[in-house]
Scaffold this motif. Sequence first.
Motif, PDB file in Angstrom:
ATOM      1  N   ALA A 126       0.360   4.835  14.340  1.00  0.00           N
ATOM      2  CA  ALA A 126       1.566   4.050  14.071  1.00  0.00           C
ATOM      3  C   ALA A 126       1.212   2.650  13.584  1.00  0.00           C
ATOM      4  O   ALA A 126       1.835   2.114  12.659  1.00  0.00           O
ATOM      5  CB  ALA A 126       2.429   3.975  15.329  1.00  0.00           C
ATOM      6  N   ILE A 127       0.197   2.049  14.200  1.00  0.00           N
ATOM      7  CA  ILE A 127      -0.216   0.705  13.804  1.00  0.00           C
ATOM      8  C   ILE A 127      -0.805   0.719  12.395  1.00  0.00           C
ATOM      9  O   ILE A 127      -0.432  -0.091  11.536  1.00  0.00           O
ATOM     10  CB  ILE A 127      -1.231   0.139  14.816  1.00  0.00           C
ATOM     11  N   LEU A 128      -1.741   1.654  12.134  1.00  0.00           N
ATOM     12  CA  LEU A 128      -2.372   1.704  10.815  1.00  0.00           C
ATOM     13  C   LEU A 128      -1.364   2.047   9.719  1.00  0.00           C
ATOM     14  O   LEU A 128      -1.390   1.474   8.627  1.00  0.00           O
ATOM     15  CB  LEU A 128      -3.502   2.721  10.818  1.00  0.00           C
ATOM     16  N   GLY A 129      -0.452   2.995  10.029  1.00  0.00           N
ATOM     17  CA  GLY A 129       0.530   3.401   9.031  1.00  0.00           C
ATOM     18  C   GLY A 129       1.463   2.270   8.647  1.00  0.00           C
ATOM     19  O   GLY A 129       1.810   2.092   7.470  1.00  0.00           O
ATOM     20  N   SER A 130       1.888   1.490   9.626  1.00  0.00           N
ATOM     21  CA  SER A 130       2.771   0.363   9.351  1.00  0.00           C
ATOM     22  C   SER A 130       2.003  -0.844   8.832  1.00  0.00           C
ATOM     23  O   SER A 130       2.560  -1.680   8.115  1.00  0.00           O
ATOM     24  CB  SER A 130       3.526  -0.039  10.623  1.00  0.00           C
ATOM     25  N   PHE A 131       0.728  -0.939   9.229  1.00  0.00           N
ATOM     26  CA  PHE A 131      -0.086  -2.107   8.901  1.00  0.00           C
ATOM     27  C   PHE A 131      -0.110  -2.378   7.402  1.00  0.00           C
ATOM     28  O   PHE A 131       0.063  -3.521   6.966  1.00  0.00           O
ATOM     29  CB  PHE A 131      -1.506  -1.894   9.427  1.00  0.00           C
ATOM     30  N   VAL A 132      -0.320  -1.316   6.609  1.00  0.00           N
ATOM     31  CA  VAL A 132      -0.454  -1.528   5.173  1.00  0.00           C
ATOM     32  C   VAL A 132       0.849  -2.031   4.557  1.00  0.00           C
ATOM     33  O   VAL A 132       0.842  -2.870   3.653  1.00  0.00           O
ATOM     34  CB  VAL A 132      -0.936  -0.250   4.459  1.00  0.00           C
ATOM     35  N   ALA A 133       1.991  -1.530   5.056  1.00  0.00           N
ATOM     36  CA  ALA A 133       3.271  -1.969   4.504  1.00  0.00           C
ATOM     37  C   ALA A 133       3.533  -3.431   4.839  1.00  0.00           C
ATOM     38  O   ALA A 133       3.951  -4.222   3.985  1.00  0.00           O
ATOM     39  CB  ALA A 133       4.402  -1.092   5.041  1.00  0.00           C
ATOM     40  N   PHE A 134       3.292  -3.822   6.097  1.00  0.00           N
ATOM     41  CA  PHE A 134       3.510  -5.201   6.498  1.00  0.00           C
ATOM     42  C   PHE A 134       2.490  -6.137   5.843  1.00  0.00           C
ATOM     43  O   PHE A 134       2.831  -7.245   5.427  1.00  0.00           O
ATOM     44  CB  PHE A 134       3.429  -5.334   8.024  1.00  0.00           C
ATOM     45  N   LEU A 135       1.238  -5.694   5.788  1.00  0.00           N
ATOM     46  CA  LEU A 135       0.201  -6.518   5.182  1.00  0.00           C
ATOM     47  C   LEU A 135       0.516  -6.797   3.726  1.00  0.00           C
ATOM     48  O   LEU A 135       0.410  -7.938   3.259  1.00  0.00           O
ATOM     49  CB  LEU A 135      -1.151  -5.805   5.300  1.00  0.00           C
TER      50      LEU A 135
ATOM     51  N   ALA B 101      -0.428  -8.496  11.000  1.00  0.00           N
ATOM     52  CA  ALA B 101      -0.751  -8.099   9.620  1.00  0.00           C
ATOM     53  C   ALA B 101       0.064  -8.905   8.627  1.00  0.00           C
ATOM     54  O   ALA B 101      -0.437  -9.314   7.573  1.00  0.00           O
ATOM     55  CB  ALA B 101      -0.489  -6.606   9.431  1.00  0.00           C
ATOM     56  N   MET B 102       1.328  -9.150   8.965  1.00  0.00           N
ATOM     57  CA  MET B 102       2.175  -9.946   8.087  1.00  0.00           C
ATOM     58  C   MET B 102       1.666 -11.379   7.966  1.00  0.00           C
ATOM     59  O   MET B 102       1.780 -12.010   6.923  1.00  0.00           O
ATOM     60  CB  MET B 102       3.615  -9.958   8.610  1.00  0.00           C
ATOM     61  N   ILE B 103       1.086 -11.877   9.066  1.00  0.00           N
ATOM     62  CA  ILE B 103       0.688 -13.278   9.078  1.00  0.00           C
ATOM     63  C   ILE B 103      -0.747 -13.463   8.588  1.00  0.00           C
ATOM     64  O   ILE B 103      -1.084 -14.456   7.953  1.00  0.00           O
ATOM     65  CB  ILE B 103       0.875 -13.853  10.495  1.00  0.00           C
ATOM     66  N   VAL B 104      -1.616 -12.484   8.879  1.00  0.00           N
ATOM     67  CA  VAL B 104      -2.996 -12.587   8.422  1.00  0.00           C
ATOM     68  C   VAL B 104      -3.117 -12.226   6.945  1.00  0.00           C
ATOM     69  O   VAL B 104      -4.137 -12.534   6.311  1.00  0.00           O
ATOM     70  CB  VAL B 104      -3.918 -11.674   9.266  1.00  0.00           C
ATOM     71  N   GLY B 105      -2.068 -11.636   6.381  1.00  0.00           N
ATOM     72  CA  GLY B 105      -2.079 -11.285   4.967  1.00  0.00           C
ATOM     73  C   GLY B 105      -2.447 -12.434   4.050  1.00  0.00           C
ATOM     74  O   GLY B 105      -3.307 -12.279   3.169  1.00  0.00           O
ATOM     75  N   PRO B 106      -1.814 -13.617   4.217  1.00  0.00           N
ATOM     76  CA  PRO B 106      -2.198 -14.734   3.350  1.00  0.00           C
ATOM     77  C   PRO B 106      -3.668 -15.122   3.456  1.00  0.00           C
ATOM     78  O   PRO B 106      -4.271 -15.520   2.454  1.00  0.00           O
ATOM     79  CB  PRO B 106      -1.285 -15.870   3.854  1.00  0.00           C
ATOM     80  N   LEU B 107      -4.256 -15.005   4.654  1.00  0.00           N
ATOM     81  CA  LEU B 107      -5.675 -15.335   4.811  1.00  0.00           C
ATOM     82  C   LEU B 107      -6.541 -14.359   4.022  1.00  0.00           C
ATOM     83  O   LEU B 107      -7.426 -14.773   3.252  1.00  0.00           O
ATOM     84  CB  LEU B 107      -6.054 -15.308   6.289  1.00  0.00           C
ATOM     85  N   LEU B 108      -6.298 -13.063   4.202  1.00  0.00           N
ATOM     86  CA  LEU B 108      -7.067 -12.073   3.457  1.00  0.00           C
ATOM     87  C   LEU B 108      -6.843 -12.221   1.950  1.00  0.00           C
ATOM     88  O   LEU B 108      -7.772 -12.137   1.156  1.00  0.00           O
ATOM     89  CB  LEU B 108      -6.674 -10.661   3.906  1.00  0.00           C
ATOM     90  N   GLY B 109      -5.580 -12.439   1.593  1.00  0.00           N
ATOM     91  CA  GLY B 109      -5.264 -12.615   0.181  1.00  0.00           C
ATOM     92  C   GLY B 109      -5.982 -13.816  -0.411  1.00  0.00           C
ATOM     93  O   GLY B 109      -6.496 -13.763  -1.535  1.00  0.00           O
TER      94      GLY B 109
END
Length: 464
Positions: free
Chosen positions: A16-25, A147-155
Amino acid sequence: MTERMTGQQRLVLTIAILGSFVAFLDSTIVNVALPAIARDLGGGLVTQQWTVDAYLITLSALILVAGAVSDAFGRILVLRIGLIAFGVASIAVALAPDAVFLVIARAAQGAAGAFLVPSSLALITSTMVEPLRSRAIGIWTASTTAAMIVGPLLGGLIVDHLSWRWAFLLNVLPIAVSLWFLTRLDHRETRRPDARVDIVGALMCTFGLGGAVFALIEQPNAGWSAPWIWLPGVGGLALLVAFVWRQRHVADPILPLDLFRSRTFSAGNLATFFVYAALALNGFVLAVYLQQGASLTATLAGLASLPTTIVMILLSPRAGALAGRWGPRLFMTVGPLIMAVGAVLLLTVAADFDYWWQVFPAMVVFGFGLALTVSPLTAAILGAADSERAGIASAVNNAVARVAGLLPIAALGAITGGALDLAGFHRAAVVTAILLVIGGVVSLLGIRNPPREREASTAEATGP
């Protein structure tokens, strides 16, 4: 004695976490890549707005269909389809030769993402009971919101050291891992042989949102008097009204309006609208302004939100567990108000920029309020619906959150005064704070805590 998850339940939570992770990320990693995308493909602010909102339009509209399909045909099947389609669309985005292709691919990516979140959450609710369910939702919330918040860091790291295109190719790895884990899951699917999906309603919702958002984004270029602006806007609103009317009369609605008879479900979704509108506005403006206004690199702009991520990871599971014990009302009221304080602190950002004094305190306060809010909010809304309708209840809530996210981005020109300079950044911070205060007040007035089942069972066990 604390109930522990079985091995299969832990696998369900991981999937559930991995499946949703990509959408939120993906919905947030794009924010920090927007300046690079505009420089590479052209189009300025309009390209940036459509890069975000094309994804959110199809995600918002089709997530309702995905929730109904998830309940009708099986959560694992829907999740598997969503993962494969999201991976293909992510590759298409990464290979986009121009802005038009990019926007179309982002719309396809949003459509695939719609199948990930409701089926993931429904998988949790169908395999766990309280208080384990609230704790699992807390862990899921911490992970996916992080994932939503760490997205900008990875990006930022990817944009500075590779290319914005690799930010989308990043999705392939967690998708592959999720698909492999699904093969290890021993879970019996429940499917309704008589299930129907309202395709007409889905099209009405999609084109209705598309028309309204098109008008909001493009009207600064031509004004509301231009027929090619107001006609799609009016047509979109008319389709949305007709969509709601249809859902009252169709046999198998993708938006079951009877769910809103629950006061907690209605108030929780209204609070979701204001809170997630604030989150989307704050994330977009902060990522873009720190690069274009404060002249930070993409990596440093992404690092700006790291304190919020850390606080979320540390506190969100505990907040979910406490909300399961004490009820969500207090958390859903206090959390947005604390976030509003964090938004107000961003007014200290000045032309003489200093991250540690002007942004860091706001990020810490914002993260604390967010940790208190999101997990109890999710648990309250899912708890207000019957377990067999968990998929559609989750889908409705996620659709509300995504619609809430796309509207302030579409109206960004009006919010910032036409330019994302320092004054526009301050205006956005004020609007963010106002939205969060409204969300807290809605929760205070509308949310009702469920009966404290643990106390009742304890009293029954001990006797008079």
